[in-house]
Structure formats: C-alpha cells, structure tokens
Design a protein around this motif. Structure first.
Motif, mmCIF file in Angstrom:
data_model
loop_
_atom_site.group_PDB
_atom_site.id
_atom_site.type_symbol
_atom_site.label_atom_id
_atom_site.label_comp_id
_atom_site.label_asym_id
_atom_site.label_seq_id
_atom_site.Cartn_x
_atom_site.Cartn_y
_atom_site.Cartn_z
ATOM 1 N N ARG A 287 3.084 10.506 6.009
ATOM 2 C CA ARG A 287 4.205 9.758 5.253
ATOM 3 C C ARG A 287 3.909 9.883 3.517
ATOM 4 O O ARG A 287 4.440 10.044 2.765
ATOM 5 C CB ARG A 287 4.150 8.216 5.519
ATOM 6 C CG ARG A 287 5.221 7.425 4.722
ATOM 7 C CD ARG A 287 6.472 8.082 4.777
ATOM 8 N NE ARG A 287 7.328 7.590 3.857
ATOM 9 C CZ ARG A 287 8.244 8.043 3.172
ATOM 10 N NH1 ARG A 287 8.811 9.383 3.302
ATOM 11 N NH2 ARG A 287 9.399 7.359 2.289
ATOM 12 N N THR B 39 5.152 3.303 2.525
ATOM 13 C CA THR B 39 6.249 3.707 1.626
ATOM 14 C C THR B 39 6.237 2.304 0.550
ATOM 15 O O THR B 39 6.385 2.462 -0.732
ATOM 16 C CB THR B 39 7.447 3.699 2.133
ATOM 17 O OG1 THR B 39 7.521 4.880 3.025
ATOM 18 C CG2 THR B 39 8.690 3.872 1.244
ATOM 19 N N LEU C 163 5.546 11.747 -0.117
ATOM 20 C CA LEU C 163 6.239 10.663 -1.323
ATOM 21 C C LEU C 163 5.933 11.658 -2.591
ATOM 22 O O LEU C 163 4.899 12.249 -2.929
ATOM 23 C CB LEU C 163 5.348 9.644 -1.164
ATOM 24 C CG LEU C 163 5.553 8.728 0.050
ATOM 25 C CD1 LEU C 163 4.592 7.380 0.031
ATOM 26 C CD2 LEU C 163 7.052 8.168 0.098
ATOM 27 N N GLY D 255 13.172 4.733 -1.115
ATOM 28 C CA GLY D 255 12.888 4.492 0.342
ATOM 29 C C GLY D 255 13.358 3.150 1.168
ATOM 30 O O GLY D 255 13.110 2.610 1.951
#
Length: 125
Positions: free
Chosen positions: A13, A100, A17, A123
């Motif tokens: 994840r 996030t 980003l 997000g």
C-alpha cells in the motif's frame, strides 16, 4: 493475519502512494516516507513482525481499545503512533486504510508547495 502478510500488505500500500520512498535506515528497520517525513516503520518486536503508523491521538486511543492487535506505537510517541501486530483482529483492508491515513496525516503537515496530493480528499473516495 500473519506477520508476513501484515508487513507485505502495508508495504504494498505504501508503494502505491504518491512520492513515497521506501528505505532501510538500520538493520531490522524499514521505513516509508513522503517527501522527507516518515509515515510507516516495519520491524520486529521481539521476533514478531509489526507495522508502526502515525495516527491522530483520539483515533489511536480508539483503535487500541477496539482491536487486540493494535497497541500504542512501539519506540515512538505513544499518542501519535500505533503498532499493528499479527493477529485475527485486523484484516488487509484495515491495514491499507491505516497506512493511507498515516500518509495523509504526514502530507497534511507538509508545506502546501511540497504536498504531492491534497490530503483533505486523497484516499477518501
């Protein structure tokens, strides 16, 4: 969720980003930063893989109360950081959401000219 899946999910994840850099800064410690600020640490405590993330103090307290596998941030400010450990109380979606949110908190504290995204809307949709 086992430790390998926990750290793998968090790292994947983080890599998604914008403007994120992953690096090792000491044996046994991996980190993710946006611009020049950390938002995630990966290590083992003692011998258990963990993920350490930034969180709002109220959210950190609530998460620690709600999930057996979330505790105050290991080796960090206990009000502003949380530690995710392997266990059954957290799943991949929660890990992704918390990574996030950690990223958004850090981006929100960067000068506007250095922000890779608008943290208010990133997000959330």
């Amino acid at each position: 969720m086992n430790g390998k899946t926990l750290q793998g999910t968090a790292q994947k994840r983080a890599e998604e980003l914008p403007a994120t850099t992953l690096y090792s800064f000491e044996p046994g410690w991996e980190a993710a930063k946006v611009v020049d600020k950390w938002f995630m640490l990966l290590t083992e405590v003692p011998g258990r893989p963990v993920v350490i993330l930034k969180a709002r103090p109220d959210d950190a307290r609530t998460l620690c109360e709600a999930y057996a596998d979330i505790t105050p941030g290991y080796h960090m400010n206990k009000r502003h950081w949380i530690t995710l450990a392997p266990g059954d109380s957290i799943d991949k979606m929660l890990v992704k959401d918390l990574v996030t949110e950690s990223y958004r908190l850090v981006v929100g504290n960067l000068p506007k000219s250095r922000r890779p995204v608008d943290p208010a809307g990133f997000g959330t949709g």
